[in-house]
Structure formats: C-alpha cells, structure tokens
Scaffold this motif. Structure first.
Motif, PDB file in Angstrom:
ATOM      1  N   SER A 213      52.968 -12.080  25.038  1.00 12.46           N
ATOM      2  CA  SER A 213      52.454 -13.207  24.271  1.00 12.46           C
ATOM      3  C   SER A 213      53.425 -13.537  23.156  1.00 12.46           C
ATOM      4  CB  SER A 213      51.080 -12.889  23.675  1.00 12.46           C
ATOM      5  OG  SER A 213      50.133 -12.598  24.681  1.00 12.46           O
ATOM      6  N   VAL A 214      53.280 -14.749  22.636  1.00 17.08           N
ATOM      7  CA  VAL A 214      53.984 -15.132  21.418  1.00 17.08           C
ATOM      8  C   VAL A 214      53.063 -14.800  20.256  1.00 17.08           C
ATOM      9  CG1 VAL A 214      55.027 -17.011  20.103  1.00 17.08           C
ATOM     10  CG2 VAL A 214      55.205 -16.985  22.609  1.00 17.08           C
ATOM     11  N   TRP A 215      53.602 -14.088  19.278  1.00 12.96           N
ATOM     12  CA  TRP A 215      52.828 -13.676  18.116  1.00 12.96           C
ATOM     13  C   TRP A 215      53.441 -14.270  16.853  1.00 12.96           C
ATOM     14  CZ3 TRP A 215      48.610 -10.202  18.292  1.00 12.96           C
ATOM     15  CH2 TRP A 215      48.357  -9.665  19.550  1.00 12.96           C
ATOM     16  N   GLY A 216      52.603 -14.507  15.869  1.00 12.25           N
ATOM     17  CA  GLY A 216      53.088 -14.838  14.541  1.00 12.25           C
ATOM     18  C   GLY A 216      53.127 -13.566  13.714  1.00 12.25           C
ATOM     19  N   ARG A 217      54.257 -13.299  13.082  1.00 10.23           N
ATOM     20  CA  ARG A 217      54.426 -12.061  12.317  1.00 10.23           C
ATOM     21  C   ARG A 217      54.800 -12.397  10.882  1.00 10.23           C
ATOM     22  NH1 ARG A 217      57.940  -6.682  13.319  1.00 10.23           N
ATOM     23  NH2 ARG A 217      58.581  -6.325  11.181  1.00 10.23           N
ATOM     24  N   TRP A 218      54.151 -11.715   9.911  1.00 10.16           N
ATOM     25  CA  TRP A 218      54.583 -11.856   8.517  1.00 10.16           C
ATOM     26  C   TRP A 218      54.513 -10.495   7.841  1.00 10.16           C
ATOM     27  CZ3 TRP A 218      50.103 -13.702  10.598  1.00 10.16           C
ATOM     28  CH2 TRP A 218      48.895 -13.345  10.020  1.00 10.16           C
ATOM     29  N   ASP A 219      55.565 -10.181   7.079  1.00  7.90           N
ATOM     30  CA  ASP A 219      55.722  -8.851   6.479  1.00  7.90           C
ATOM     31  C   ASP A 219      54.968  -8.695   5.173  1.00  7.90           C
ATOM     32  OD1 ASP A 219      57.512  -7.603   8.390  1.00  7.90           O
ATOM     33  OD2 ASP A 219      58.992  -9.047   7.718  1.00  7.90           O
ATOM     34  N   ARG A 220      54.834  -9.785   4.406  1.00  4.65           N
ATOM     35  CA  ARG A 220      54.154  -9.722   3.114  1.00  4.65           C
ATOM     36  C   ARG A 220      52.868 -10.524   3.185  1.00  4.65           C
ATOM     37  NH1 ARG A 220      58.753 -12.223   1.845  1.00  4.65           N
ATOM     38  NH2 ARG A 220      57.553 -13.883   0.833  1.00  4.65           N
ATOM     39  N   ASP A 222      51.886 -12.732   1.282  1.00  9.44           N
ATOM     40  CA  ASP A 222      52.142 -14.137   0.976  1.00  9.44           C
ATOM     41  C   ASP A 222      53.343 -14.680   1.733  1.00  9.44           C
ATOM     42  OD1 ASP A 222      54.027 -12.628  -0.296  1.00  9.44           O
ATOM     43  OD2 ASP A 222      53.973 -13.742  -2.182  1.00  9.44           O
ATOM     44  N   GLY A 223      53.828 -13.923   2.722  1.00  3.66           N
ATOM     45  CA  GLY A 223      55.029 -14.329   3.439  1.00  3.66           C
ATOM     46  C   GLY A 223      54.736 -15.322   4.551  1.00  3.66           C
ATOM     47  N   PRO A 224      55.748 -16.104   4.953  1.00  3.28           N
ATOM     48  CA  PRO A 224      55.564 -17.072   6.045  1.00  3.28           C
ATOM     49  C   PRO A 224      55.592 -16.375   7.397  1.00  3.28           C
ATOM     50  CG  PRO A 224      57.829 -17.113   5.261  1.00  3.28           C
ATOM     51  CD  PRO A 224      57.094 -16.169   4.359  1.00  3.28           C
ATOM     52  N   PRO A 225      54.779 -16.845   8.351  1.00  5.72           N
ATOM     53  CA  PRO A 225      54.811 -16.233   9.689  1.00  5.72           C
ATOM     54  C   PRO A 225      55.978 -16.759  10.500  1.00  5.72           C
ATOM     55  CG  PRO A 225      53.190 -18.000   9.627  1.00  5.72           C
ATOM     56  CD  PRO A 225      53.753 -17.890   8.239  1.00  5.72           C
ATOM     57  N   GLY A 226      56.529 -15.912  11.332  1.00  8.29           N
ATOM     58  CA  GLY A 226      57.588 -16.313  12.251  1.00  8.29           C
ATOM     59  C   GLY A 226      57.210 -15.935  13.666  1.00  8.29           C
ATOM     60  N   PRO A 227      57.480 -16.787  14.666  1.00  9.02           N
ATOM     61  CA  PRO A 227      57.095 -16.467  16.053  1.00  9.02           C
ATOM     62  C   PRO A 227      57.985 -15.380  16.647  1.00  9.02           C
ATOM     63  CG  PRO A 227      58.306 -18.541  15.967  1.00  9.02           C
ATOM     64  CD  PRO A 227      58.111 -18.107  14.544  1.00  9.02           C
ATOM     65  N   VAL A 228      57.385 -14.497  17.402  1.00  5.70           N
ATOM     66  CA  VAL A 228      58.122 -13.428  18.066  1.00  5.70           C
ATOM     67  C   VAL A 228      57.427 -13.129  19.387  1.00  5.70           C
ATOM     68  CG1 VAL A 228      56.784 -11.643  16.870  1.00  5.70           C
ATOM     69  CG2 VAL A 228      59.011 -11.064  17.827  1.00  5.70           C
ATOM     70  N   VAL A 229      58.199 -12.844  20.433  1.00  9.03           N
ATOM     71  CA  VAL A 229      57.642 -12.515  21.749  1.00  9.03           C
ATOM     72  C   VAL A 229      57.500 -11.006  21.866  1.00  9.03           C
ATOM     73  CG1 VAL A 229      58.015 -12.581  24.237  1.00  9.03           C
ATOM     74  CG2 VAL A 229      58.617 -14.555  22.837  1.00  9.03           C
ATOM     75  N   LEU A 230      56.293 -10.554  22.186  1.00  7.16           N
ATOM     76  CA  LEU A 230      56.031  -9.121  22.305  1.00  7.16           C
ATOM     77  C   LEU A 230      55.273  -8.847  23.602  1.00  7.16           C
ATOM     78  CD1 LEU A 230      54.845  -8.466  18.640  1.00  7.16           C
ATOM     79  CD2 LEU A 230      57.023  -7.762  19.633  1.00  7.16           C
ATOM     80  N   PRO A 231      55.575  -7.736  24.274  1.00 14.71           N
ATOM     81  CA  PRO A 231      54.852  -7.391  25.503  1.00 14.71           C
ATOM     82  C   PRO A 231      53.425  -6.956  25.203  1.00 14.71           C
ATOM     83  CG  PRO A 231      56.327  -5.621  24.887  1.00 14.71           C
ATOM     84  CD  PRO A 231      56.621  -6.751  23.950  1.00 14.71           C
TER      85      PRO A 231
END
Length: 265
Positions: A213-220, A222-231
């Motif tokens: 799937s494509v996931w939205g990931r954010w580290d903080r 208040d941080g912006p999410p970035g798309p990433v592909v994960l199994p």
C-alpha cells in the motif's frame, strides 16, 4: 492517576541455552535495530514462535531506557532457557520504573509497562552498585495467543494529505484501465501500541503480484506527511479471527486485526 513504583527485586535464575548481548546507542531508532537482531536470533534458535510477544516487550523496555536515560549506555541481553525467554535492559538511570495502573486507552504513551505486565510471565527491576539498573522480563518461549485489545488502541494521530501530494501518491499506483484510484486524504495513524518512531496512515492500496500500500508517514507530531510504498504485514491473526494484520511489514507495536476500523472514526 499517579504511577505506581515497582518494587526492586532480583530476576529469577534460569538455565541458559542461548544468549546474546547488544550495546545500543542513544537514538530511539535503536529500538528497531534491537528488534531486527533479536528476531534473527530467535529464528536461529528455533524459538521464533514467541517472537511477536518478545519483540513487543523488548520495544517497551528498550524504548523506556532510551527515553529516560538518553545519555547513558544501554545494554540489552536476551537469554533463552528450556521454556522461557529472559529480557534484560540495563541503563544509567537510578529512577525505578513506574507503571500507570489506569493508562489512557487513547493515549500514545503510558501503556508500556501495563503491556509488559500482561505479556510477561514475570518482570521487575534491580539496582546495581555503580548507579545503573536492569529492568527484566521473563516470557514463555511459546506463542502468547491471548489477545488484549484494551491495551492496544489505535494511535489515530491525524493529518491531511496536501493536495500537491495526491498526484505523487497516484503515480505510485497507476490506475487500471484509466480508472482513478481512490486516495485517502484524511489520514489517521493506525499503528497500535507504538511509543516511538514515525506515524503511518493508509493512503491507497497497491494491486499486483507484490501486495502493499501507499502510506503517509510523518516523523513529528507537527510534521508534514510524505507518501511511501510499504509491503503489507500479513501476519495471521490468532483464532478465531480469520484475517491478516492490516498494517505494513516491519511496523512497530502490536498487530492490528481490524478490531476497530482503522480507516474511519
């Protein structure tokens, strides 16, 4: 509700079959490294049946040590006996561990030692003369199938996927036959019992031979999410549930089997 300090006591003795010791750095990313290396050891020792429970308790103990004694050296020792696994985490804080007897079921933190208390056969801590302490936990070397959803709520930290990232997400999963793929814009972190690391929220499904799937990931927070592909994780649920974990492979925390709907309120 104030936290309850755990009384110090020596860990039980056990006959050693296998043992490994790891020195850990001060960054919380070391939790993931410890999980990976210990999983490899359990597989090699043919005791991987208990890996999920052992790694979840390991994450809590190591995460606590790194958060509360970040400037000290943290050591993890894993020992297996005939029917049990012993985890020992040594850190430079003299402060004893404290367990919240009534953790917030919707909070992202505060449930760690309550989770250890459920999964471990026995656990505690002991001080050392040099001012360090060891927190230890003994787990059965077989799978723990009792599912405890009250201690594993979904995180649900929320973000909105920026419109400018929608085409980027769609580009990771080209539409079949010209039909537009649905992109989830209202993101909610679906990790369970995760007390460190990035938030992850479902964005869209990937079709094809390699599921993921494509996931939205954010580290903080208040941080912006970035798309990433994960199994996909795909870990099978304990009976009588007949489905697989709905999170991504290698996710921190417990498996999620849709006991709650992670995609909607």
């Amino acid at each position: 509700m104030p936290s309850a300090t755990v009384t110090a006591r020596t860990r039980p003795s056990m006959r050693v079959r296998h043992q490994v010791a790891l020195g850990l750095g001060s960054d919380l990313s070391e939790v993931g490294r410890a999980r990976r290396e210990v999983r490899e050891c359990l597989v090699a020792w043919r005791q991987d049946e208990a890996a999920d429970s052992v790694l979840l308790v390991l994450s809590e103990l190591v995460g606590n040590a790194l958060r509360h004694a970040p400037s000290s050296i943290t050591e993890l020792t894993v020992t297996t006996g005939s029917d049990e696994v012993l985890l020992e985490v040594r850190d430079g804080s003299r402060k004893p561990p404290a367990m919240n007897p009534h953790p917030d079921p919707y909070g992202e933190t505060g449930r760690g030692l309550a989770l250890v208390d459920v999964l471990a056969r026995d656990w505690g801590w002991m001080p050392h003369a040099d001012g360090t302490k060891t927190t230890w936990a003994v787990l059965p070397a077989t799978a723990v199938t009792d599912f405890v959803p009250a201690l594993l709520p979904v995180c649900r930290a929320r973000r909105s996927l920026p419109e400018r990232l929608v085409p980027a997400a769609q580009a990771l999963a080209p539409a079949a036959a010209g039909e537009p793929e649905h992109v989830e814009r209202d993101l909610r972190c679906v990790l369970q019992a995760h007390t460190a690391g990035a938030h992850h929220a479902y964005v869209m499904h990937l079709d094809g031979r390699d599921t993921g799937s494509v996931w939205g990931r954010w580290d903080r927070d208040d941080g912006p999410p970035g798309p990433v592909v994960l199994p996909d994780c795909g870990a099978p649920a304990p009976d009588p549930l007949d489905e697989a974990c709905c999170q991504y492979a290698g996710h921190p925390g417990g498996h999620c089997y849709q006991l709650t709907d992670p995609w909607h309120p």
